[in-house]
Design a protein around this motif. Sequence first.
Motif, PDB file in Angstrom:
ATOM      1  N   TYR A   1       0.842  -1.208   0.000  1.00 27.86           N
ATOM      2  CA  TYR A   1       0.000   0.000   0.000  1.00 27.86           C
ATOM      3  C   TYR A   1       0.868   1.245   0.000  1.00 27.86           C
ATOM      4  O   TYR A   1       0.581   2.222  -0.671  1.00 27.86           O
ATOM      5  CB  TYR A   1      -0.926   0.012   1.227  1.00 27.86           C
ATOM      6  N   ARG A   2       1.960   1.185   0.781  1.00 30.30           N
ATOM      7  CA  ARG A   2       2.861   2.340   0.860  1.00 30.30           C
ATOM      8  C   ARG A   2       3.489   2.623  -0.517  1.00 30.30           C
ATOM      9  O   ARG A   2       3.563   3.765  -0.961  1.00 30.30           O
ATOM     10  CB  ARG A   2       3.935   2.047   1.911  1.00 30.30           C
ATOM     11  N   ILE A   3       3.913   1.557  -1.189  1.00 32.63           N
ATOM     12  CA  ILE A   3       4.547   1.732  -2.510  1.00 32.63           C
ATOM     13  C   ILE A   3       3.533   2.242  -3.532  1.00 32.63           C
ATOM     14  O   ILE A   3       3.855   3.059  -4.386  1.00 32.63           O
ATOM     15  CB  ILE A   3       5.171   0.399  -2.991  1.00 32.63           C
ATOM     16  N   ARG A   4       2.291   1.787  -3.417  1.00 34.68           N
ATOM     17  CA  ARG A   4       1.269   2.161  -4.394  1.00 34.68           C
ATOM     18  C   ARG A   4       0.511   3.444  -4.041  1.00 34.68           C
ATOM     19  O   ARG A   4      -0.362   3.863  -4.793  1.00 34.68           O
ATOM     20  CB  ARG A   4       0.248   1.017  -4.563  1.00 34.68           C
ATOM     21  N   GLU A   5       0.854   4.078  -2.884  1.00 33.60           N
ATOM     22  CA  GLU A   5       0.210   5.360  -2.547  1.00 33.60           C
ATOM     23  C   GLU A   5       0.390   6.314  -3.715  1.00 33.60           C
ATOM     24  O   GLU A   5       1.503   6.425  -4.246  1.00 33.60           O
ATOM     25  CB  GLU A   5       0.902   5.999  -1.334  1.00 33.60           C
ATOM     26  N   PRO A   6      -0.672   7.046  -4.090  1.00 34.34           N
ATOM     27  CA  PRO A   6      -0.558   7.909  -5.276  1.00 34.34           C
ATOM     28  C   PRO A   6       0.608   8.892  -5.204  1.00 34.34           C
ATOM     29  O   PRO A   6       1.347   9.030  -6.170  1.00 34.34           O
ATOM     30  CB  PRO A   6      -1.884   8.661  -5.299  1.00 34.34           C
ATOM     31  N   GLN A   7       0.834   9.511  -4.058  1.00 34.81           N
ATOM     32  CA  GLN A   7       1.920  10.504  -4.007  1.00 34.81           C
ATOM     33  C   GLN A   7       3.283   9.840  -4.130  1.00 34.81           C
ATOM     34  O   GLN A   7       4.236  10.446  -4.593  1.00 34.81           O
ATOM     35  CB  GLN A   7       1.863  11.399  -2.758  1.00 34.81           C
ATOM     36  N   THR A   8       3.375   8.566  -3.729  1.00 31.22           N
ATOM     37  CA  THR A   8       4.635   7.847  -3.868  1.00 31.22           C
ATOM     38  C   THR A   8       4.848   7.430  -5.305  1.00 31.22           C
ATOM     39  O   THR A   8       5.891   7.662  -5.888  1.00 31.22           O
ATOM     40  CB  THR A   8       4.627   6.564  -3.001  1.00 31.22           C
ATOM     41  N   SER A   9       3.817   6.814  -5.888  1.00 28.85           N
ATOM     42  CA  SER A   9       4.039   6.255  -7.221  1.00 28.85           C
ATOM     43  C   SER A   9       4.168   7.316  -8.296  1.00 28.85           C
ATOM     44  O   SER A   9       4.724   7.052  -9.346  1.00 28.85           O
ATOM     45  CB  SER A   9       2.960   5.232  -7.588  1.00 28.85           C
ATOM     46  N   HIS A  10       3.660   8.535  -8.036  1.00 22.06           N
ATOM     47  CA  HIS A  10       3.756   9.531  -9.104  1.00 22.06           C
ATOM     48  C   HIS A  10       4.796  10.611  -8.862  1.00 22.06           C
ATOM     49  O   HIS A  10       5.006  11.444  -9.707  1.00 22.06           O
ATOM     50  CB  HIS A  10       2.395  10.181  -9.335  1.00 22.06           C
ATOM     51  N   CYS A  11       5.441  10.586  -7.655  1.00 20.17           N
ATOM     52  CA  CYS A  11       6.330  11.702  -7.359  1.00 20.17           C
ATOM     53  C   CYS A  11       7.467  11.815  -8.363  1.00 20.17           C
ATOM     54  O   CYS A  11       7.728  12.870  -8.882  1.00 20.17           O
ATOM     55  CB  CYS A  11       6.845  11.654  -5.928  1.00 20.17           C
ATOM     56  N   LYS A  12       8.143  10.717  -8.666  1.00 21.53           N
ATOM     57  CA  LYS A  12       9.251  10.868  -9.620  1.00 21.53           C
ATOM     58  C   LYS A  12       9.067   9.948 -10.807  1.00 21.53           C
ATOM     59  O   LYS A  12       9.938   9.795 -11.628  1.00 21.53           O
ATOM     60  CB  LYS A  12      10.578  10.586  -8.918  1.00 21.53           C
TER      61      LYS A  12
ATOM     62  N   ALA B   1       7.233   8.245 -14.145  1.00 19.72           N
ATOM     63  CA  ALA B   1       6.278   8.319 -15.243  1.00 19.72           C
ATOM     64  C   ALA B   1       5.576   6.980 -15.363  1.00 19.72           C
ATOM     65  O   ALA B   1       4.504   6.867 -15.928  1.00 19.72           O
ATOM     66  CB  ALA B   1       7.018   8.644 -16.529  1.00 19.72           C
ATOM     67  N   VAL B   2       6.209   5.940 -14.822  1.00 16.61           N
ATOM     68  CA  VAL B   2       5.685   4.582 -14.901  1.00 16.61           C
ATOM     69  C   VAL B   2       5.692   3.985 -13.490  1.00 16.61           C
ATOM     70  O   VAL B   2       6.622   4.223 -12.735  1.00 16.61           O
ATOM     71  CB  VAL B   2       6.591   3.733 -15.835  1.00 16.61           C
ATOM     72  N   GLU B   3       4.649   3.226 -13.164  1.00 17.19           N
ATOM     73  CA  GLU B   3       4.546   2.617 -11.837  1.00 17.19           C
ATOM     74  C   GLU B   3       5.695   1.628 -11.593  1.00 17.19           C
ATOM     75  O   GLU B   3       6.079   0.893 -12.504  1.00 17.19           O
ATOM     76  CB  GLU B   3       3.212   1.862 -11.795  1.00 17.19           C
ATOM     77  N   SER B   4       6.205   1.602 -10.358  1.00 22.96           N
ATOM     78  CA  SER B   4       7.305   0.673 -10.039  1.00 22.96           C
ATOM     79  C   SER B   4       6.888  -0.776 -10.224  1.00 22.96           C
ATOM     80  O   SER B   4       5.745  -1.143  -9.960  1.00 22.96           O
ATOM     81  CB  SER B   4       7.708   0.814  -8.571  1.00 22.96           C
ATOM     82  N   ALA B   5       7.853  -1.591 -10.628  1.00 23.99           N
ATOM     83  CA  ALA B   5       7.609  -3.035 -10.714  1.00 23.99           C
ATOM     84  C   ALA B   5       7.673  -3.618  -9.297  1.00 23.99           C
ATOM     85  O   ALA B   5       8.595  -3.308  -8.540  1.00 23.99           O
ATOM     86  CB  ALA B   5       8.676  -3.672 -11.589  1.00 23.99           C
ATOM     87  N   VAL B   6       6.679  -4.414  -8.959  1.00 23.97           N
ATOM     88  CA  VAL B   6       6.638  -5.031  -7.621  1.00 23.97           C
ATOM     89  C   VAL B   6       6.315  -6.515  -7.776  1.00 23.97           C
ATOM     90  O   VAL B   6       5.411  -6.878  -8.528  1.00 23.97           O
ATOM     91  CB  VAL B   6       5.567  -4.370  -6.713  1.00 23.97           C
ATOM     92  N   LEU B   7       7.063  -7.347  -7.064  1.00 22.93           N
ATOM     93  CA  LEU B   7       6.779  -8.790  -7.063  1.00 22.93           C
ATOM     94  C   LEU B   7       6.584  -9.231  -5.609  1.00 22.93           C
ATOM     95  O   LEU B   7       7.466  -9.029  -4.768  1.00 22.93           O
ATOM     96  CB  LEU B   7       7.920  -9.548  -7.715  1.00 22.93           C
TER      97      LEU B   7
END
Length: 204
Positions: free
Chosen positions: A99-110, A112-118
């Motif tokens: 949830y922390r990684i996918r928080e909108p302010q986290t995922s869009h701050c730097k 252009a593409v969402e981080s890869a998470v496994l």
Amino acid sequence: MNDVKLTVLGGEGTGKSALIVRFLTKRFIGEYASNFESIYNKHLCLEGKQLNLEIYDPCSQPQKAKFSLTSELHWADGFVIVYDISDRSSFAFAKALIYRIREPQTSHCKRAVESAVLLVGNKQDLCHVREVGWEEGHKLALDNRCQFCELSAAEQSLEVEMMFIRIIKDILTNFKLKEKRRYSGSKSMAKLINNVFGKRRKSV
Ligand SMILES: Nc1nc2c(ncn2[C@@H]2O[C@H](COP(=O)(O)OP(=O)(O)OP(=O)(O)O)[C@@H](O)[C@H]2O)c(=O)[nH]1
């Protein structure tokens, strides 16, 4: 050469170091020092590209890991989130991390593409004392646009390798996507400038 930065996160004792060491050395050692953080380096060739892989294994500081994570989030191109299938609390912890990684302010701050998470359910060899079902892990991953697998660092060398390769490939796909967006972004900017100044020139 591409630099790929990967962070492995998860609750205490879920097997983060065991997974990394298994990937890097193909061995399962059993006990790992857990009171210091490490960055491991590996050169590899994937899809015809030379890669310089850095894997960050933070030391276990439960409270920090749960809610701060700011530097890790900015540093990494992708994340492996580990829980122990025989420990429900580690699954709750993994959920909080996702949830922390996918928080909108986290995922869009730097990005252009969402981080890869496994998301990884480790210690599959302990399925006789399982507390977290495969479906639960799969659903959590699916709902949050993550990849998912269950495996055992203790018993499955090949699966561990495939898991790391999978997340690295996702990161490389994201690199390509970013490049494409940057290119089409600069193209449309050029078009815009051309339109504005082109029109002006005509009206003079
Ligand atoms: N049965 C079993 N035990 C495992 C597996 N992976 C790791 N372990 C054990 O789980 C314990 C913790 O493993 P670590 O790799 O130190 O876990 P960690 O997440 O790095 O631990 P911290 O850094 O202390 O948070 C060790 O005793 C490992 O031997 C696994 O796949 N199966």
